[in-house]
Enzyme design. Sequence first.
Site, mmCIF file in Angstrom:
data_model
loop_
_atom_site.group_PDB
_atom_site.id
_atom_site.type_symbol
_atom_site.label_atom_id
_atom_site.label_comp_id
_atom_site.label_asym_id
_atom_site.label_seq_id
_atom_site.Cartn_x
_atom_site.Cartn_y
_atom_site.Cartn_z
ATOM 1 N N HIS A 133 -32.677 26.542 17.036
ATOM 2 C CA HIS A 133 -33.145 26.073 18.333
ATOM 3 C C HIS A 133 -32.768 27.023 19.468
ATOM 4 O O HIS A 133 -33.509 27.154 20.445
ATOM 5 C CB HIS A 133 -32.622 24.658 18.601
ATOM 6 C CG HIS A 133 -33.225 24.006 19.801
ATOM 7 N ND1 HIS A 133 -34.585 23.737 19.899
ATOM 8 C CD2 HIS A 133 -32.686 23.583 20.963
ATOM 9 C CE1 HIS A 133 -34.832 23.171 21.073
ATOM 10 N NE2 HIS A 133 -33.694 23.069 21.737
ATOM 11 N N TYR B 129 -39.973 12.570 16.018
ATOM 12 C CA TYR B 129 -38.777 12.602 15.168
ATOM 13 C C TYR B 129 -37.586 11.882 15.787
ATOM 14 O O TYR B 129 -36.596 11.617 15.111
ATOM 15 C CB TYR B 129 -38.400 14.050 14.784
ATOM 16 C CG TYR B 129 -38.115 14.988 15.949
ATOM 17 C CD1 TYR B 129 -36.969 14.840 16.733
ATOM 18 C CD2 TYR B 129 -38.981 16.028 16.244
ATOM 19 C CE1 TYR B 129 -36.711 15.693 17.786
ATOM 20 C CE2 TYR B 129 -38.741 16.898 17.305
ATOM 21 C CZ TYR B 129 -37.602 16.710 18.071
ATOM 22 O OH TYR B 129 -37.352 17.561 19.119
ATOM 23 N N GLU B 130 -37.668 11.566 17.083
ATOM 24 C CA GLU B 130 -36.562 10.835 17.708
ATOM 25 C C GLU B 130 -36.524 9.378 17.268
ATOM 26 O O GLU B 130 -35.502 8.694 17.471
ATOM 27 C CB GLU B 130 -36.658 10.928 19.237
ATOM 28 C CG GLU B 130 -36.398 12.339 19.744
ATOM 29 C CD GLU B 130 -36.760 12.508 21.220
ATOM 30 O OE1 GLU B 130 -36.318 11.690 22.040
ATOM 31 O OE2 GLU B 130 -37.508 13.462 21.537
ATOM 32 N N HIS C 142 -34.667 20.048 26.627
ATOM 33 C CA HIS C 142 -35.658 19.009 26.943
ATOM 34 C C HIS C 142 -35.032 18.190 28.077
ATOM 35 O O HIS C 142 -34.299 17.250 27.851
ATOM 36 C CB HIS C 142 -35.909 18.085 25.743
ATOM 37 C CG HIS C 142 -36.435 18.791 24.532
ATOM 38 N ND1 HIS C 142 -36.631 18.148 23.324
ATOM 39 C CD2 HIS C 142 -36.808 20.065 24.334
ATOM 40 C CE1 HIS C 142 -37.099 19.009 22.442
ATOM 41 N NE2 HIS C 142 -37.218 20.185 23.028
ATOM 42 N N ALA D 189 -43.263 24.779 22.206
ATOM 43 C CA ALA D 189 -42.806 25.940 21.445
ATOM 44 C C ALA D 189 -43.248 25.706 20.012
ATOM 45 O O ALA D 189 -43.262 24.574 19.542
ATOM 46 C CB ALA D 189 -41.292 26.059 21.520
ATOM 47 N N ASN E 177 -40.966 31.641 17.011
ATOM 48 C CA ASN E 177 -40.516 32.114 15.689
ATOM 49 C C ASN E 177 -41.755 32.216 14.809
ATOM 50 O O ASN E 177 -42.805 31.671 15.139
ATOM 51 C CB ASN E 177 -39.504 31.135 15.064
ATOM 52 C CG ASN E 177 -40.106 29.748 14.858
ATOM 53 O OD1 ASN E 177 -40.080 28.901 15.753
ATOM 54 N ND2 ASN E 177 -40.674 29.517 13.688
ATOM 55 N N MET F 71 -43.956 20.227 16.448
ATOM 56 C CA MET F 71 -43.622 18.806 16.268
ATOM 57 C C MET F 71 -44.033 17.964 17.475
ATOM 58 O O MET F 71 -43.413 16.933 17.744
ATOM 59 C CB MET F 71 -42.119 18.658 16.019
ATOM 60 C CG MET F 71 -41.603 19.518 14.865
ATOM 61 S SD MET F 71 -39.820 19.371 14.636
ATOM 62 C CE MET F 71 -39.478 20.794 13.585
#
Length: 271
Positions: free
Chosen positions: A246, A89-90, A65, A117, A234, A205
Amino acid sequence: MSDDAFSLAAEAADRLKARTGFDSFDVALVMGSGWVPAADVLGEPAAEIPVTDLPGFAPPAVEGHAGRIRVVEVGGRRALVFLGRTHLYEGHGADAVAHGVRTALAAGVRAVVLTNAAGGLRPETQQVGDPVLITDHLNLTAATPLVGATFVDMTEAYSARLRALALETDPGLKQGVYAALRGPTYETPAEIRMLRTLGADLVGMSTALETIAARRGLPSGETAEVLAFSLVTNLGAGLSDRHLDHEEVLEAGRAAAHRMGSLLATILPKL
Ligand code: 8IG
Protein backbone atom coordinates in the site's frame (compact mmCIF):
# COMPACT_ATOMS: atom_id res chain seq x y z
CA MET A 1 -30.70 -0.86 -2.38
CA SER A 2 -34.01 -0.10 -0.85
CA ASP A 3 -36.13 3.02 -0.46
CA ASP A 4 -34.21 3.32 2.81
CA ALA A 5 -30.90 3.73 0.98
CA PHE A 6 -32.36 6.60 -1.05
CA SER A 7 -33.91 8.28 2.00
CA LEU A 8 -30.63 7.96 3.88
CA ALA A 9 -28.86 9.64 0.94
CA ALA A 10 -31.49 12.41 0.90
CA GLU A 11 -30.94 12.99 4.62
CA ALA A 12 -27.17 13.06 4.11
CA ALA A 13 -27.59 15.57 1.26
CA ASP A 14 -29.71 17.87 3.46
CA ARG A 15 -27.14 17.69 6.25
CA LEU A 16 -24.33 18.29 3.73
CA LYS A 17 -26.01 21.49 2.53
CA ALA A 18 -26.56 22.68 6.10
CA ARG A 19 -23.01 21.87 7.25
CA THR A 20 -21.21 23.34 4.22
CA GLY A 21 -23.50 26.35 3.76
CA PHE A 22 -24.00 25.60 0.04
CA ASP A 23 -27.32 24.50 -1.35
CA SER A 24 -26.27 23.20 -4.74
CA PHE A 25 -23.35 21.40 -6.32
CA ASP A 26 -22.44 20.79 -9.95
CA VAL A 27 -20.10 17.85 -9.90
CA ALA A 28 -18.77 15.25 -7.48
CA LEU A 29 -15.24 13.88 -7.42
CA VAL A 30 -14.34 10.74 -5.54
CA MET A 31 -10.63 10.75 -4.78
CA GLY A 32 -9.35 7.22 -4.30
CA SER A 33 -6.13 6.16 -2.68
CA GLY A 34 -3.26 7.89 -4.37
CA TRP A 35 -5.50 10.72 -5.59
CA VAL A 36 -5.95 12.66 -2.35
CA PRO A 37 -2.83 14.83 -3.01
CA ALA A 38 -4.30 15.73 -6.43
CA ALA A 39 -7.33 17.22 -4.65
CA ASP A 40 -5.10 19.92 -3.15
CA VAL A 41 -4.17 21.04 -6.66
CA LEU A 42 -7.85 21.87 -7.37
CA GLY A 43 -7.75 24.94 -5.15
CA GLU A 44 -8.60 26.25 -1.71
CA PRO A 45 -11.50 24.45 -0.01
CA ALA A 46 -14.60 26.62 0.48
CA ALA A 47 -15.75 24.15 3.15
CA GLU A 48 -14.68 20.78 4.51
CA ILE A 49 -16.34 18.30 6.86
CA PRO A 50 -15.63 14.75 8.03
CA VAL A 51 -17.91 12.24 6.23
CA THR A 52 -18.91 10.89 9.59
CA ASP A 53 -20.80 14.17 10.26
CA LEU A 54 -23.35 12.94 7.71
CA PRO A 55 -25.74 10.03 8.23
CA GLY A 56 -24.86 6.73 6.54
CA PHE A 57 -21.11 7.13 6.05
CA ALA A 58 -18.80 4.47 7.44
CA PRO A 59 -15.69 5.74 9.22
CA PRO A 60 -12.55 5.64 7.02
CA ALA A 61 -10.60 2.39 7.22
CA VAL A 62 -7.30 2.83 5.40
CA GLU A 63 -4.41 5.27 5.52
CA GLY A 64 -4.60 7.57 2.49
CA HIS A 65 -8.43 7.30 2.47
CA ALA A 66 -9.02 10.51 4.32
CA GLY A 67 -12.77 10.35 4.99
CA ARG A 68 -13.56 14.03 4.38
CA ILE A 69 -15.86 15.93 2.04
CA ARG A 70 -14.55 19.17 0.63
CA VAL A 71 -16.28 21.87 -1.40
CA VAL A 72 -14.06 23.52 -4.01
CA GLU A 73 -15.00 26.06 -6.68
CA VAL A 74 -13.12 25.16 -9.87
CA GLY A 75 -13.51 27.27 -13.01
CA GLY A 76 -17.05 28.32 -12.11
CA ARG A 77 -18.15 24.82 -11.08
CA ARG A 78 -18.90 23.90 -7.49
CA ALA A 79 -17.32 20.52 -6.83
CA LEU A 80 -18.07 18.16 -4.01
CA VAL A 81 -14.79 16.36 -3.40
CA PHE A 82 -14.88 13.09 -1.46
CA LEU A 83 -11.43 12.47 0.01
CA GLY A 84 -11.60 8.72 0.34
CA ARG A 85 -14.39 6.21 -0.19
CA THR A 86 -15.91 3.08 1.33
CA HIS A 87 -14.80 -0.22 -0.22
CA LEU A 88 -16.70 -3.47 -0.40
CA TYR A 89 -13.90 -5.29 1.44
CA GLU A 90 -14.60 -3.21 4.55
CA GLY A 91 -17.73 -5.31 5.04
CA HIS A 92 -20.36 -2.56 5.31
CA GLY A 93 -22.11 -3.81 2.17
CA ALA A 94 -22.78 -2.47 -1.31
CA ASP A 95 -25.18 0.26 -0.12
CA ALA A 96 -22.41 1.77 2.03
CA VAL A 97 -20.15 1.76 -1.05
CA ALA A 98 -22.80 3.57 -3.11
CA HIS A 99 -23.81 6.05 -0.40
CA GLY A 100 -21.40 8.85 -1.41
CA VAL A 101 -22.57 8.84 -5.03
CA ARG A 102 -26.22 8.67 -3.98
CA THR A 103 -25.71 11.55 -1.54
CA ALA A 104 -24.09 13.61 -4.33
CA LEU A 105 -27.03 12.81 -6.64
CA ALA A 106 -29.48 13.81 -3.92
CA ALA A 107 -27.51 17.06 -3.49
CA GLY A 108 -28.08 17.86 -7.17
CA VAL A 109 -24.93 16.57 -8.84
CA ARG A 110 -25.37 15.25 -12.39
CA ALA A 111 -21.74 14.44 -13.22
CA VAL A 112 -19.48 12.21 -11.14
CA VAL A 113 -15.73 11.82 -11.54
CA LEU A 114 -14.47 8.59 -9.96
CA THR A 115 -10.76 8.05 -9.41
CA ASN A 116 -8.86 5.07 -8.09
CA ALA A 117 -5.46 3.47 -7.82
CA ALA A 118 -5.19 0.26 -9.79
CA GLY A 119 -2.93 -2.49 -10.91
CA GLY A 120 -1.95 -2.27 -14.57
CA LEU A 121 -2.50 -5.41 -16.65
CA ARG A 122 -0.76 -4.19 -19.83
CA PRO A 123 2.93 -3.67 -19.09
CA GLU A 124 3.43 -3.38 -22.87
CA THR A 125 1.78 0.05 -22.83
CA GLN A 126 1.36 1.10 -19.20
CA GLN A 127 3.78 2.52 -16.68
CA VAL A 128 3.51 3.09 -12.97
CA GLY A 129 2.35 6.68 -12.50
CA ASP A 130 0.14 6.75 -15.62
CA PRO A 131 -3.39 8.10 -15.29
CA VAL A 132 -5.69 5.93 -17.46
CA LEU A 133 -9.14 6.93 -18.69
CA ILE A 134 -11.62 4.15 -17.88
CA THR A 135 -13.71 3.23 -20.91
CA ASP A 136 -15.74 0.37 -19.42
CA HIS A 137 -15.70 -2.10 -16.54
CA LEU A 138 -16.00 -5.74 -15.60
CA ASN A 139 -17.88 -5.96 -12.30
CA LEU A 140 -16.33 -9.11 -10.82
CA THR A 141 -17.28 -8.28 -7.23
CA ALA A 142 -20.34 -10.57 -7.29
CA ALA A 143 -22.12 -7.61 -5.71
CA THR A 144 -24.36 -4.73 -6.78
CA PRO A 145 -25.89 -1.85 -4.84
CA LEU A 146 -29.19 -2.46 -6.67
CA VAL A 147 -32.07 -4.75 -5.81
CA GLY A 148 -35.38 -5.17 -7.57
CA ALA A 149 -36.58 -5.17 -11.13
CA THR A 150 -35.04 -1.87 -12.22
CA PHE A 151 -33.00 -2.74 -15.30
CA VAL A 152 -30.17 -0.31 -15.91
CA ASP A 153 -28.60 0.21 -19.33
CA MET A 154 -24.83 -0.05 -18.91
CA THR A 155 -23.92 0.30 -22.61
CA GLU A 156 -22.36 3.68 -21.96
CA ALA A 157 -21.67 3.43 -18.24
CA TYR A 158 -18.65 5.70 -18.72
CA SER A 159 -20.01 8.65 -20.67
CA ALA A 160 -18.65 8.92 -24.23
CA ARG A 161 -19.31 12.66 -24.04
CA LEU A 162 -17.18 13.10 -20.92
CA ARG A 163 -14.46 10.77 -22.22
CA ALA A 164 -14.22 12.88 -25.38
CA LEU A 165 -13.83 15.98 -23.20
CA ALA A 166 -11.05 14.31 -21.23
CA LEU A 167 -9.24 13.29 -24.42
CA GLU A 168 -9.61 16.79 -25.81
CA THR A 169 -7.95 18.07 -22.63
CA ASP A 170 -5.17 15.48 -22.68
CA PRO A 171 -4.91 13.72 -26.06
CA GLY A 172 -2.11 11.51 -24.74
CA LEU A 173 -4.31 9.86 -22.09
CA LYS A 174 -4.18 6.08 -22.09
CA GLN A 175 -7.51 4.25 -21.97
CA GLY A 176 -8.59 0.92 -20.54
CA VAL A 177 -11.20 -1.45 -19.14
CA TYR A 178 -11.30 -1.65 -15.34
CA ALA A 179 -11.93 -4.98 -13.61
CA ALA A 180 -13.40 -4.51 -10.13
CA LEU A 181 -12.75 -7.26 -7.60
CA ARG A 182 -13.86 -7.42 -3.99
CA GLY A 183 -10.37 -7.77 -2.45
CA PRO A 184 -8.83 -7.34 0.03
CA THR A 185 -6.31 -9.76 -1.45
CA TYR A 186 -4.43 -8.66 -4.52
CA GLU A 187 -4.60 -11.24 -7.28
CA THR A 188 -2.59 -14.37 -7.80
CA PRO A 189 -0.54 -14.45 -11.00
CA ALA A 190 -3.10 -16.94 -12.41
CA GLU A 191 -5.92 -14.50 -11.68
CA ILE A 192 -3.97 -11.75 -13.42
CA ARG A 193 -3.63 -13.96 -16.52
CA MET A 194 -7.38 -14.62 -16.33
CA LEU A 195 -8.18 -10.90 -16.16
CA ARG A 196 -5.97 -10.17 -19.16
CA THR A 197 -7.75 -12.90 -21.11
CA LEU A 198 -11.12 -11.44 -20.10
CA GLY A 199 -10.15 -8.12 -21.66
CA ALA A 200 -9.33 -6.10 -18.57
CA ASP A 201 -6.54 -3.53 -18.69
CA LEU A 202 -6.71 -2.43 -15.03
CA VAL A 203 -7.64 -4.16 -11.80
CA GLY A 204 -8.80 -2.66 -8.53
CA MET A 205 -11.25 -2.87 -5.65
CA SER A 206 -13.59 0.08 -6.21
CA THR A 207 -15.45 2.25 -8.72
CA ALA A 208 -17.74 -0.27 -10.47
CA LEU A 209 -20.47 -0.23 -7.81
CA GLU A 210 -20.36 3.57 -7.62
CA THR A 211 -20.75 3.74 -11.39
CA ILE A 212 -23.74 1.39 -11.16
CA ALA A 213 -25.31 3.61 -8.48
CA ALA A 214 -24.76 6.74 -10.60
CA ARG A 215 -26.28 5.14 -13.70
CA ARG A 216 -29.26 3.86 -11.73
CA GLY A 217 -29.72 7.34 -10.30
CA LEU A 218 -32.51 8.44 -7.98
CA PRO A 219 -36.08 7.15 -7.77
CA SER A 220 -37.10 10.41 -9.51
CA GLY A 221 -35.22 9.21 -12.61
CA GLU A 222 -32.34 11.69 -12.30
CA THR A 223 -28.99 10.06 -13.08
CA ALA A 224 -25.38 11.21 -13.24
CA GLU A 225 -22.91 10.85 -16.07
CA VAL A 226 -19.68 9.12 -15.03
CA LEU A 227 -16.08 9.93 -15.90
CA ALA A 228 -13.42 7.72 -14.29
CA PHE A 229 -9.66 7.49 -14.06
CA SER A 230 -7.23 4.96 -12.66
CA LEU A 231 -3.75 5.81 -11.52
CA VAL A 232 -1.54 2.83 -12.29
CA THR A 233 0.43 2.35 -9.09
CA ASN A 234 1.71 -1.18 -9.67
CA LEU A 235 1.64 -3.89 -12.29
CA GLY A 236 -0.58 -6.91 -11.68
CA ALA A 237 0.94 -9.76 -9.70
CA GLY A 238 3.45 -11.75 -11.70
CA LEU A 239 3.81 -9.09 -14.42
CA SER A 240 6.85 -7.60 -12.73
CA ASP A 241 9.28 -8.85 -10.11
CA ARG A 242 7.97 -6.39 -7.51
CA HIS A 243 5.77 -7.20 -4.57
CA LEU A 244 2.58 -5.21 -3.96
CA ASP A 245 2.17 -2.93 -0.99
CA HIS A 246 0.00 0.00 0.00
CA GLU A 247 2.87 2.43 0.68
CA GLU A 248 3.80 2.14 -3.01
CA VAL A 249 0.30 3.29 -3.92
CA LEU A 250 0.55 6.38 -1.74
CA GLU A 251 4.00 7.24 -3.09
CA ALA A 252 2.85 6.92 -6.73
CA GLY A 253 -0.05 9.23 -5.85
CA ARG A 254 2.23 11.86 -4.37
CA ALA A 255 4.50 11.68 -7.39
CA ALA A 256 1.64 12.04 -9.91
CA ALA A 257 -0.47 14.51 -7.86
CA HIS A 258 0.34 17.53 -9.94
CA ARG A 259 -0.32 15.96 -13.31
CA MET A 260 -3.62 14.43 -12.13
CA GLY A 261 -4.76 17.52 -10.27
CA SER A 262 -4.26 19.78 -13.27
CA LEU A 263 -5.95 17.23 -15.53
CA LEU A 264 -9.01 17.33 -13.25
CA ALA A 265 -8.91 21.12 -12.86
CA THR A 266 -8.88 21.52 -16.65
CA ILE A 267 -11.70 19.05 -17.25
CA LEU A 268 -14.07 20.20 -14.47
CA PRO A 269 -15.13 23.52 -16.00
CA LYS A 270 -16.06 21.66 -19.21
CA LEU A 271 -18.29 19.07 -17.56
I1 8IG B 1 -3.35 0.28 -6.12
O1 8IG B 1 -2.96 -5.04 -8.35
C1 8IG B 1 -4.04 -1.44 -6.56
N1 8IG B 1 -5.27 -1.82 -6.24
N2 8IG B 1 -7.25 -5.93 -7.02
N3 8IG B 1 -5.08 -5.50 -7.70
C2 8IG B 1 -6.24 -5.10 -7.08
N4 8IG B 1 -6.41 -3.90 -6.56
C3 8IG B 1 -5.36 -3.06 -6.67
C4 8IG B 1 -4.16 -3.40 -7.26
C5 8IG B 1 -3.99 -4.68 -7.80
N5 8IG B 1 -3.33 -2.36 -7.18
